[in-house]
Design a protein around this motif. Structure first.
Motif, mmCIF file in Angstrom:
data_model
loop_
_atom_site.group_PDB
_atom_site.id
_atom_site.type_symbol
_atom_site.label_atom_id
_atom_site.label_comp_id
_atom_site.label_asym_id
_atom_site.label_seq_id
_atom_site.Cartn_x
_atom_site.Cartn_y
_atom_site.Cartn_z
ATOM 1 N N ILE A 1 13.583 9.968 -4.372
ATOM 2 C CA ILE A 1 14.012 10.063 -2.969
ATOM 3 C C ILE A 1 12.797 10.170 -2.049
ATOM 4 O O ILE A 1 12.687 9.447 -1.054
ATOM 5 C CB ILE A 1 14.947 11.271 -2.784
ATOM 6 C CG1 ILE A 1 16.280 11.009 -3.489
ATOM 7 C CG2 ILE A 1 15.175 11.548 -1.300
ATOM 8 C CD1 ILE A 1 17.206 12.201 -3.487
ATOM 9 N N PHE A 2 11.878 11.065 -2.385
ATOM 10 C CA PHE A 2 10.699 11.247 -1.517
ATOM 11 C C PHE A 2 9.768 10.041 -1.579
ATOM 12 O O PHE A 2 9.244 9.593 -0.553
ATOM 13 C CB PHE A 2 9.935 12.504 -1.919
ATOM 14 C CG PHE A 2 10.698 13.774 -1.664
ATOM 15 C CD1 PHE A 2 11.417 13.946 -0.489
ATOM 16 C CD2 PHE A 2 10.696 14.798 -2.599
ATOM 17 C CE1 PHE A 2 12.130 15.122 -0.255
ATOM 18 C CE2 PHE A 2 11.397 15.968 -2.374
ATOM 19 C CZ PHE A 2 12.114 16.126 -1.208
ATOM 20 N N GLY A 3 9.541 9.535 -2.800
ATOM 21 C CA GLY A 3 8.611 8.420 -2.946
ATOM 22 C C GLY A 3 9.126 7.142 -2.324
ATOM 23 O O GLY A 3 8.451 6.512 -1.498
ATOM 24 N N GLY B 1 6.953 11.270 3.320
ATOM 25 C CA GLY B 1 7.551 11.108 1.997
ATOM 26 C C GLY B 1 6.514 11.185 0.900
ATOM 27 O O GLY B 1 6.744 11.807 -0.147
ATOM 28 N N ILE B 2 5.375 10.562 1.106
ATOM 29 C CA ILE B 2 4.303 10.604 0.104
ATOM 30 C C ILE B 2 3.794 12.028 -0.070
ATOM 31 O O ILE B 2 3.545 12.484 -1.189
ATOM 32 C CB ILE B 2 3.161 9.659 0.512
ATOM 33 C CG1 ILE B 2 3.634 8.203 0.428
ATOM 34 C CG2 ILE B 2 1.941 9.857 -0.372
ATOM 35 C CD1 ILE B 2 2.649 7.209 1.006
ATOM 36 N N VAL C 1 0.833 -1.207 0.000
ATOM 37 C CA VAL C 1 0.000 0.000 0.000
ATOM 38 C C VAL C 1 0.866 1.254 0.000
ATOM 39 O O VAL C 1 0.578 2.228 -0.712
ATOM 40 C CB VAL C 1 -0.946 -0.011 1.227
ATOM 41 C CG1 VAL C 1 -1.641 1.339 1.384
ATOM 42 C CG2 VAL C 1 -1.992 -1.111 1.066
ATOM 43 N N THR C 2 1.951 1.237 0.780
ATOM 44 C CA THR C 2 2.856 2.396 0.799
ATOM 45 C C THR C 2 3.493 2.615 -0.564
ATOM 46 O O THR C 2 3.618 3.756 -1.034
ATOM 47 C CB THR C 2 3.958 2.193 1.855
ATOM 48 O OG1 THR C 2 3.352 1.988 3.125
ATOM 49 C CG2 THR C 2 4.870 3.402 1.936
ATOM 50 N N THR D 1 10.482 5.957 6.197
ATOM 51 C CA THR D 1 10.029 6.936 7.185
ATOM 52 C C THR D 1 8.620 6.662 7.694
ATOM 53 O O THR D 1 8.083 7.441 8.463
ATOM 54 C CB THR D 1 10.061 8.349 6.581
ATOM 55 O OG1 THR D 1 9.207 8.393 5.436
ATOM 56 C CG2 THR D 1 11.474 8.733 6.185
ATOM 57 N N GLY D 2 8.024 5.586 7.231
ATOM 58 C CA GLY D 2 6.675 5.276 7.698
ATOM 59 C C GLY D 2 5.594 5.679 6.742
ATOM 60 O O GLY D 2 4.436 5.337 6.924
#
Length: 217
Positions: free
Chosen positions: A175-177, A188-189, A128-129, A183-184
């Motif tokens: 990097i963010f995705g 980031g999303i 899901v993440t 990071t949980g």
């Protein structure tokens, strides 16, 4: 007028369209995901730990495939000139093309993540993440891809250069995705979504300016 333009672009670029390459994107994504275990070995724990990042890499590489079909063919055929003669600005045409481009490859990548996750034995929360991260990041990838396709439309080796340009420019989204996995998830999303929103707002204007420059050149 925008809806008519969008319907035309969707008919060209959406899965099943005249320039749609959904099957190729799906097959390429799965090929990368299948080859990865052969490279790192059958260690299930290692595959489960690194698999989500590998899905992001596969998605990034698969996003390169549609770029050569986005702008160059219409520029060569004079379709974009016809739009201008009918009072349709390049920015409007590129905004429609951006939406159609995202619809053409992003849902396929999300769908391909399901068998990809099975290959790496990912649990439901991790999957899901990954899906939410790709949902937030793929509009940004589409925006970068559109601008690059417009910049490369007038060049003979544009398709090859497009891939080389997309990869480094997509690093912040990656990097963010992908970072959301460590990071949980939520921060980031959210950052990937914010970056995608900014890129989508800029892309039609940048791509429109690139087309005008290519036409004058």
């Amino acid at each position: 007028m925008f809806l008519i333009l969008l319907r035309r672009d969707l008919a060209l670029l959406a899965p099943g369209g005249a320039r749609g390459g959904a099957g190729l994107v799906f097959a390429f994504f799965l090929a990368v995901a299948i080859l990865y275990p052969f490279a790192v070995g059958p260690d299930a724990a290692l595959l489960r730990r690194t698999g989500p990042a590998m899905l992001w890499i596969a998605a990034l590489l698969a996003a390169i495939l549609p770029l050569d079909r986005l702008v160059a063919a219409d520029l060569e055929a004079g379709v974009l000139d016809q739009f201008t003669l009918r009072g349709i600005g390049e920015e409007t045409a590129m905004a429609s093309r951006l939406i159609a481009h995202w619809c053409g490859f992003a849902p396929i990548l999300l769908l391909a993540c399901l068998p990809g996750a099975a290959l790496f034995n990912l649990d439901r929360a991790t999957l899901v993440t990954v899906l939410l991260g790709l949902l937030a990041g793929t509009p940004g990838l589409a925006a970068i891809g559109l601008v690059i396709a417009a910049l490369m439309a007038g060049l003979r080796a544009g398709a090859a250069l497009a891939g080389l340009l997309l990869l480094p420019l997509a690093v912040p989204i990656l990097i963010f995705g992908a970072g959301s996995l460590s990071t949980g998830g939520e921060s980031g999303i959210a950052l990937a979504a914010a970056l995608s929103l900014a890129l989508c707002a800029i892309a039609p204007f940048a791509a429109g300016a690139a087309i005008r420059a290519a036409r004058e050149g």
